[in-house]
Design a protein around this motif. Structure first.
Motif, PDB file in Angstrom:
ATOM      1  N   MET A   1       0.700  -0.901   0.050  1.00 40.43           N
ATOM      2  CA  MET A   1       0.752  -0.058  -0.143  1.00 40.43           C
ATOM      3  C   MET A   1       0.807   0.983   0.147  1.00 40.43           C
ATOM      4  SD  MET A   1      -3.191   0.839   2.354  1.00 40.43           S
ATOM      5  CE  MET A   1      -4.067   2.611   2.634  1.00 40.43           C
ATOM      6  N   THR A   2       1.204   2.214  -0.852  1.00 39.00           N
ATOM      7  CA  THR A   2       1.552   3.538  -0.568  1.00 39.00           C
ATOM      8  C   THR A   2       1.734   4.510   0.192  1.00 39.00           C
ATOM      9  OG1 THR A   2       1.611   2.354  -3.743  1.00 39.00           O
ATOM     10  CG2 THR A   2       2.213   5.167  -2.540  1.00 39.00           C
ATOM     11  N   ASP A   3       1.410   5.380   0.475  1.00 35.90           N
ATOM     12  CA  ASP A   3       2.007   6.458   1.338  1.00 35.90           C
ATOM     13  C   ASP A   3       0.387   7.601   0.403  1.00 35.90           C
ATOM     14  OD1 ASP A   3       1.489   8.742   3.290  1.00 35.90           O
ATOM     15  OD2 ASP A   3       3.511   8.665   3.600  1.00 35.90           O
ATOM     16  N   PRO A   4      -0.528   7.560   1.618  1.00 32.27           N
ATOM     17  CA  PRO A   4      -1.156   9.109   0.663  1.00 32.27           C
ATOM     18  C   PRO A   4      -0.480   9.998   0.478  1.00 32.27           C
ATOM     19  CG  PRO A   4      -2.697   7.457   2.123  1.00 32.27           C
ATOM     20  CD  PRO A   4      -1.607   7.685   2.549  1.00 32.27           C
ATOM     21  N   ALA A   5       0.144  10.319   1.411  1.00 32.06           N
ATOM     22  CA  ALA A   5       0.981  11.563   0.973  1.00 32.06           C
ATOM     23  C   ALA A   5       1.911  11.704  -0.211  1.00 32.06           C
ATOM     24  CB  ALA A   5       1.745  11.893   2.473  1.00 32.06           C
ATOM     25  N   TYR A   6       2.459  10.579  -0.596  1.00 28.69           N
ATOM     26  CA  TYR A   6       3.919  10.177  -1.875  1.00 28.69           C
ATOM     27  C   TYR A   6       2.578   9.991  -2.998  1.00 28.69           C
ATOM     28  CZ  TYR A   6       6.069   8.549  -5.030  1.00 28.69           C
ATOM     29  OH  TYR A   6       7.148   7.279  -5.998  1.00 28.69           O
ATOM     30  N   GLN A   7       1.015   9.919  -3.017  1.00 24.30           N
ATOM     31  CA  GLN A   7       0.664  10.063  -3.868  1.00 24.30           C
ATOM     32  C   GLN A   7       0.433  11.117  -4.331  1.00 24.30           C
ATOM     33  OE1 GLN A   7      -2.998   6.754  -2.931  1.00 24.30           O
ATOM     34  NE2 GLN A   7      -1.624   5.417  -3.263  1.00 24.30           N
ATOM     35  N   ARG A   8       0.047  11.704  -3.404  1.00 17.18           N
ATOM     36  CA  ARG A   8      -0.166  13.484  -3.528  1.00 17.18           C
ATOM     37  C   ARG A   8       1.024  14.262  -4.412  1.00 17.18           C
ATOM     38  NH1 ARG A   8      -3.581  13.095   1.406  1.00 17.18           N
ATOM     39  NH2 ARG A   8      -1.435  14.177   2.051  1.00 17.18           N
ATOM     40  N   LEU A   9       1.953  13.400  -4.056  1.00 19.05           N
ATOM     41  CA  LEU A   9       3.491  14.767  -5.045  1.00 19.05           C
ATOM     42  C   LEU A   9       3.063  14.255  -5.861  1.00 19.05           C
ATOM     43  CD1 LEU A   9       6.298  13.158  -1.972  1.00 19.05           C
ATOM     44  CD2 LEU A   9       4.488  15.397  -2.412  1.00 19.05           C
ATOM     45  N   GLY A  10       1.974  13.066  -7.028  1.00 18.34           N
ATOM     46  CA  GLY A  10       2.101  13.065  -8.577  1.00 18.34           C
ATOM     47  C   GLY A  10       3.366  12.867  -8.593  1.00 18.34           C
ATOM     48  N   LEU A  11       4.253  11.969  -8.916  1.00 18.35           N
ATOM     49  CA  LEU A  11       5.648  12.222  -9.201  1.00 18.35           C
ATOM     50  C   LEU A  11       5.244  10.743 -10.079  1.00 18.35           C
ATOM     51  CD1 LEU A  11       7.659  12.824  -6.211  1.00 18.35           C
ATOM     52  CD2 LEU A  11       7.760  14.445  -8.278  1.00 18.35           C
ATOM     53  N   PRO A  12       6.914  11.007 -11.385  1.00 16.70           N
ATOM     54  CA  PRO A  12       7.008   9.161 -12.130  1.00 16.70           C
ATOM     55  C   PRO A  12       7.239   8.288 -11.388  1.00 16.70           C
ATOM     56  CG  PRO A  12       7.752  10.893 -12.815  1.00 16.70           C
ATOM     57  CD  PRO A  12       6.767  11.890 -12.426  1.00 16.70           C
ATOM     58  N   VAL A  13       7.324   7.123 -12.053  1.00 17.82           N
ATOM     59  CA  VAL A  13       7.617   6.454 -10.986  1.00 17.82           C
ATOM     60  C   VAL A  13       9.719   6.726 -11.806  1.00 17.82           C
ATOM     61  CG1 VAL A  13       8.884   3.536 -10.763  1.00 17.82           C
ATOM     62  CG2 VAL A  13       6.299   4.464 -11.148  1.00 17.82           C
ATOM     63  N   THR A  14       9.982   7.420 -12.382  1.00 19.53           N
ATOM     64  CA  THR A  14      11.127   7.280 -12.751  1.00 19.53           C
ATOM     65  C   THR A  14      11.956   8.675 -12.576  1.00 19.53           C
ATOM     66  OG1 THR A  14      10.370   8.908 -14.788  1.00 19.53           O
ATOM     67  CG2 THR A  14      10.955   6.556 -15.378  1.00 19.53           C
ATOM     68  N   ALA A  15      11.723   9.425 -11.632  1.00 18.22           N
ATOM     69  CA  ALA A  15      11.474  11.395 -10.547  1.00 18.22           C
ATOM     70  C   ALA A  15      13.386   9.988 -10.071  1.00 18.22           C
ATOM     71  CB  ALA A  15      10.680  11.251  -9.685  1.00 18.22           C
ATOM     72  N   SER A  16      13.916  11.301  -9.761  1.00 18.90           N
ATOM     73  CA  SER A  16      15.160  10.886  -8.978  1.00 18.90           C
ATOM     74  C   SER A  16      15.178  10.825  -7.617  1.00 18.90           C
ATOM     75  CB  SER A  16      16.229  11.793  -9.386  1.00 18.90           C
ATOM     76  OG  SER A  16      15.876  12.789  -9.071  1.00 18.90           O
ATOM     77  N   PRO A  17      15.824  10.535  -6.654  1.00  7.90           N
ATOM     78  CA  PRO A  17      15.263  10.994  -5.422  1.00  7.90           C
ATOM     79  C   PRO A  17      15.166  12.968  -5.164  1.00  7.90           C
ATOM     80  CG  PRO A  17      17.122   9.081  -5.369  1.00  7.90           C
ATOM     81  CD  PRO A  17      16.927   9.870  -6.837  1.00  7.90           C
ATOM     82  N   PHE A  18      16.313  13.750  -5.724  1.00  6.73           N
ATOM     83  CA  PHE A  18      16.302  14.691  -5.524  1.00  6.73           C
ATOM     84  C   PHE A  18      14.648  15.060  -5.999  1.00  6.73           C
ATOM     85  CE2 PHE A  18      17.443  19.306  -6.018  1.00  6.73           C
ATOM     86  CZ  PHE A  18      17.854  19.642  -5.368  1.00  6.73           C
ATOM     87  N   THR A  19      14.847  15.070  -6.796  1.00  8.25           N
ATOM     88  CA  THR A  19      13.007  15.543  -7.296  1.00  8.25           C
ATOM     89  C   THR A  19      12.158  15.439  -6.534  1.00  8.25           C
ATOM     90  OG1 THR A  19      13.743  15.362  -9.752  1.00  8.25           O
ATOM     91  CG2 THR A  19      11.663  15.356  -9.124  1.00  8.25           C
ATOM     92  N   VAL A  20      11.705  14.178  -5.933  1.00 10.04           N
ATOM     93  CA  VAL A  20      11.052  13.518  -4.468  1.00 10.04           C
ATOM     94  C   VAL A  20      11.066  14.617  -3.833  1.00 10.04           C
ATOM     95  CG1 VAL A  20      10.733  11.331  -3.409  1.00 10.04           C
ATOM     96  CG2 VAL A  20      11.192  11.465  -5.224  1.00 10.04           C
ATOM     97  N   LEU A  21      12.617  14.759  -2.816  1.00 11.69           N
ATOM     98  CA  LEU A  21      12.870  15.466  -2.044  1.00 11.69           C
ATOM     99  C   LEU A  21      12.627  17.224  -1.888  1.00 11.69           C
ATOM    100  CD1 LEU A  21      13.273  15.432   0.652  1.00 11.69           C
ATOM    101  CD2 LEU A  21      16.188  16.036   0.029  1.00 11.69           C
ATOM    102  N   ARG A  22      12.140  17.738  -3.138  1.00 14.25           N
ATOM    103  CA  ARG A  22      11.870  19.182  -4.097  1.00 14.25           C
ATOM    104  C   ARG A  22      10.334  19.019  -3.509  1.00 14.25           C
ATOM    105  NH1 ARG A  22      14.473  20.307  -9.318  1.00 14.25           N
ATOM    106  NH2 ARG A  22      12.933  18.985  -9.621  1.00 14.25           N
ATOM    107  N   ALA A  23       9.799  18.437  -4.093  1.00 11.63           N
ATOM    108  CA  ALA A  23       8.471  18.071  -4.404  1.00 11.63           C
ATOM    109  C   ALA A  23       7.983  17.817  -2.846  1.00 11.63           C
ATOM    110  CB  ALA A  23       7.577  16.924  -4.947  1.00 11.63           C
ATOM    111  N   ALA A  24       8.413  16.855  -2.296  1.00 14.71           N
ATOM    112  CA  ALA A  24       7.989  16.849  -1.180  1.00 14.71           C
ATOM    113  C   ALA A  24       8.297  18.520  -0.363  1.00 14.71           C
ATOM    114  CB  ALA A  24       8.546  15.667  -0.072  1.00 14.71           C
ATOM    115  N   VAL A  25       9.360  18.485   0.024  1.00 18.89           N
ATOM    116  CA  VAL A  25       9.573  20.001   0.884  1.00 18.89           C
ATOM    117  C   VAL A  25       8.623  21.013   0.303  1.00 18.89           C
ATOM    118  CG1 VAL A  25      11.351  22.305   0.304  1.00 18.89           C
ATOM    119  CG2 VAL A  25      11.555  20.043   0.795  1.00 18.89           C
TER     120      VAL A  25
END
Length: 65
Positions: free
Chosen positions: A1-25
């Motif tokens: 099960m995926t975290d709902p907060a993560y799903q709201r970021l709307g990122l593709p699977v190919t996104a880099s960890p830095f992109t994930v971090l920027r979206a989370a911030v």
């Protein structure tokens, strides 16, 4: 099960960890980012988003055949 907060970021699977971090911030309200007392909670949130993304990438990398 995926975290709902993560799903709201709307990122593709190919996104880099830095992109994930920027979206989370960006997902956090500026007032939340400004409170020093929330630092540990923010770090946990960012780590959870990175872990959820890594899990999603690992699940997507499995062969489907």
């Amino acid at each position: 099960m995926t975290d709902p907060a993560y799903q709201r970021l709307g990122l593709p699977v190919t996104a880099s960890p830095f992109t994930v971090l920027r979206a989370a911030v960006r997902a956090l309200h500026p007032d939340t980012r400004a409170v020093r007392g929330f630092r540990a909670a923010r770090k946990r949130f960012y780590q959870q988003m990175l872990c959820a993304h890594a899990a999603r990438q690992a699940a997507g990398d499995e062969p489907s055949g």
